[in-house]
Structures are given as structure tokens and as C-alpha cells.
Scaffold this active site. Sequence first.
Site, PDB file in Angstrom:
ATOM      1  N   HIS A  76     108.295 100.293-122.718  1.00  0.00           N
ATOM      2  CA  HIS A  76     109.712 100.056-123.026  1.00  0.00           C
ATOM      3  C   HIS A  76     110.538 101.309-122.688  1.00  0.00           C
ATOM      4  O   HIS A  76     111.613 101.224-122.104  1.00  0.00           O
ATOM      5  CB  HIS A  76     109.906  99.743-124.518  1.00  0.00           C
ATOM      6  CG  HIS A  76     109.296  98.447-124.966  1.00  0.00           C
ATOM      7  ND1 HIS A  76     108.474  98.349-126.063  1.00  0.00           N
ATOM      8  CD2 HIS A  76     109.396  97.196-124.456  1.00  0.00           C
ATOM      9  CE1 HIS A  76     108.107  97.080-126.212  1.00  0.00           C
ATOM     10  NE2 HIS A  76     108.643  96.370-125.254  1.00  0.00           N
TER      11      HIS A  76
ATOM     12  N   LYS B 214     109.597  84.795-136.552  1.00  0.00           N
ATOM     13  CA  LYS B 214     108.378  85.583-136.345  1.00  0.00           C
ATOM     14  C   LYS B 214     108.116  86.447-137.571  1.00  0.00           C
ATOM     15  O   LYS B 214     109.044  86.823-138.276  1.00  0.00           O
ATOM     16  CB  LYS B 214     108.556  86.513-135.142  1.00  0.00           C
ATOM     17  CG  LYS B 214     108.337  85.844-133.808  1.00  0.00           C
ATOM     18  CD  LYS B 214     108.247  86.929-132.736  1.00  0.00           C
ATOM     19  CE  LYS B 214     108.329  86.360-131.336  1.00  0.00           C
ATOM     20  NZ  LYS B 214     108.460  87.409-130.317  1.00  0.00           N
TER      21      LYS B 214
ATOM     22  N   ARG C  84     105.985  93.149-115.568  1.00  0.00           N
ATOM     23  CA  ARG C  84     104.800  93.971-115.340  1.00  0.00           C
ATOM     24  C   ARG C  84     103.898  93.358-114.285  1.00  0.00           C
ATOM     25  O   ARG C  84     103.385  94.016-113.407  1.00  0.00           O
ATOM     26  CB  ARG C  84     104.000  94.133-116.647  1.00  0.00           C
ATOM     27  CG  ARG C  84     104.723  94.934-117.698  1.00  0.00           C
ATOM     28  CD  ARG C  84     104.166  94.665-119.054  1.00  0.00           C
ATOM     29  NE  ARG C  84     104.365  93.264-119.422  1.00  0.00           N
ATOM     30  CZ  ARG C  84     104.187  92.765-120.635  1.00  0.00           C
ATOM     31  NH1 ARG C  84     103.767  93.548-121.602  1.00  0.00           N
ATOM     32  NH2 ARG C  84     104.395  91.487-120.880  1.00  0.00           N
TER      33      ARG C  84
ATOM     34  N   SER D 128     103.340  95.266-126.642  1.00  0.00           N
ATOM     35  CA  SER D 128     103.351  95.561-128.080  1.00  0.00           C
ATOM     36  C   SER D 128     102.203  94.829-128.769  1.00  0.00           C
ATOM     37  O   SER D 128     101.560  95.354-129.682  1.00  0.00           O
ATOM     38  CB  SER D 128     104.676  95.112-128.701  1.00  0.00           C
ATOM     39  OG  SER D 128     105.738  95.811-128.138  1.00  0.00           O
TER      40      SER D 128
HETATM   41  O1  PNS Z   1     110.410  91.048-126.277  1.00  0.00           O
HETATM   42  P1  PNS Z   1     110.551  89.554-126.216  1.00  0.00           P
HETATM   43  O2  PNS Z   1     110.055  88.935-127.517  1.00  0.00           O
HETATM   44  O3  PNS Z   1     109.918  88.951-124.992  1.00  0.00           O
HETATM   45  O4  PNS Z   1     112.146  89.263-126.103  1.00  0.00           O
HETATM   46  C1  PNS Z   1     112.624  87.941-126.054  1.00  0.00           C
HETATM   47  C2  PNS Z   1     114.154  87.920-126.152  1.00  0.00           C
HETATM   48  C3  PNS Z   1     114.638  88.666-127.377  1.00  0.00           C
HETATM   49  C4  PNS Z   1     114.741  88.557-124.923  1.00  0.00           C
HETATM   50  C5  PNS Z   1     114.600  86.426-126.204  1.00  0.00           C
HETATM   51  O5  PNS Z   1     113.848  85.757-127.164  1.00  0.00           O
HETATM   52  C6  PNS Z   1     116.081  86.243-126.525  1.00  0.00           C
HETATM   53  O6  PNS Z   1     116.937  86.614-125.753  1.00  0.00           O
HETATM   54  N1  PNS Z   1     116.384  85.670-127.718  1.00  0.00           N
HETATM   55  C7  PNS Z   1     117.727  85.474-128.198  1.00  0.00           C
HETATM   56  C8  PNS Z   1     118.046  83.991-128.368  1.00  0.00           C
HETATM   57  C9  PNS Z   1     118.433  83.368-127.050  1.00  0.00           C
HETATM   58  O7  PNS Z   1     119.416  83.728-126.433  1.00  0.00           O
HETATM   59  N2  PNS Z   1     117.594  82.429-126.599  1.00  0.00           N
HETATM   60  C10 PNS Z   1     117.746  81.779-125.315  1.00  0.00           C
HETATM   61  C11 PNS Z   1     117.085  82.611-124.228  1.00  0.00           C
HETATM   62  S1  PNS Z   1     117.071  81.765-122.707  1.00  0.00           S
END
Ligand code: PNS
Length: 167
Positions: A19, A43, A92, A130
Site C-alpha cells: 500500500h 466485515k 499486482r 493484508s
Molecule cells: O481494499 P479493498 O477491500 O479491495 O477495497 C474495496 C473498496 C473499498 C475500494 C470498495 O469496496 C469500495 O469502493 N467500496 C465503497 C462502496 C462502493 O462504492 N461500492 C461500489 C463499488 S463498484
Amino acid sequence: MKRVIAIYPGSFDPPTNGHLDLIQRGAKIFDELVVAILRNSEKAPLFSVEERLEMLRESISQWENVRVESFAGLLVDYARERGAQAVLRGIRAVSDYEYELQMAWMNRKLDSSLETVFMMPAGAYPYLSSKLVREIASLGGKIDGLVPASVEIRLRARLRDLSSASR
Ligand code: PNS
């Protein structure tokens, strides 16, 4: 001159050196980079949002154009509130691509003015996540070099607390 603001969203549970590598790369090309931790009640995270905010803030002080916040709700709404034009995400390996592409398409459908920018982390981190860091640490493996030292200290302490609570 127009300033380009990007959001780097994620769970960051915990933040890893992968990150931080991406933050460093984003800080170089965007005028402002907002690292945004999702507040997600579904979560069950290992670290609270406040702890993750602290861990990230401890690790980003060298970049003046980077700040850390948390957000709830849709990413596109949060990005609009912050005046951001871009979302930064790391890819990645090919295995990340499908999930990332799906999110990027969906975010574009929700707000066509928001661009998703993908960056690759340094070659040292293609395997780093993570989830794996949590698993390796909980099974007694070495995680030095994978997370900042301050994160490793907190992670070991959290896992110790959890294991003594379950005895
Ligand atoms: O580190 P992660 O868990 O892969 O991050 C995922 C994240 C936070 C980028 C994604 O879940 C997100 O943007 N959530 C916010 C809700 C939202 O906008 N959902 C629609 C995404 S297309």
C-alpha cells in the site's frame, strides 16, 4: 491551474508496504492523494477504522500531498464530495484484474467523470496482501519487510490479545 485530486480507497486491514509503495507512486503523479479507508460494518476487521487511520497517518508523514480519511457509502459520492477526478488502485497480478475491472466499470457507470488509474506496485510486492499478512502473523510466520515496523508491533499485540482472550 487545475489540481488533480485522487482517492486511493481500500480496507487497509492492516496497511502493508505494498500500500505504501502505491501511495508513494500516487503522490508523485497527483497533486493531492487522499487515502480513504472504507467504513464497512459488514466485515469484521482485525483493526478498527480509527486504528487503521492512525497506522496510515504514522506511515505517510513524509508526503506533504497525502492525507488519510475514512468514508462510508458509495466511493463515487465520496470522490465527488472531495472534488476528486481519479481513483487510484493497485494491480499486482492478473488475478486482481477481473475484480478491479468490474469495480472500475461500475464506478464509471455511476459517475463517468471519475477515472480509475491502475498502478503496479514494486516488484517486491506482487504477492503481498493484508489477508496474507494477517494469516502469516497469526500462524507465527515472519512479516518483517511486508508491513511498516509500527504496524508489525500493533499486529503482534492484537494477535496476542486475541489468543489470550480465546484461552
Ligand atoms: O481494499 P479493498 O477491500 O479491495 O477495497 C474495496 C473498496 C473499498 C475500494 C470498495 O469496496 C469500495 O469502493 N467500496 C465503497 C462502496 C462502493 O462504492 N461500492 C461500489 C463499488 S463498484
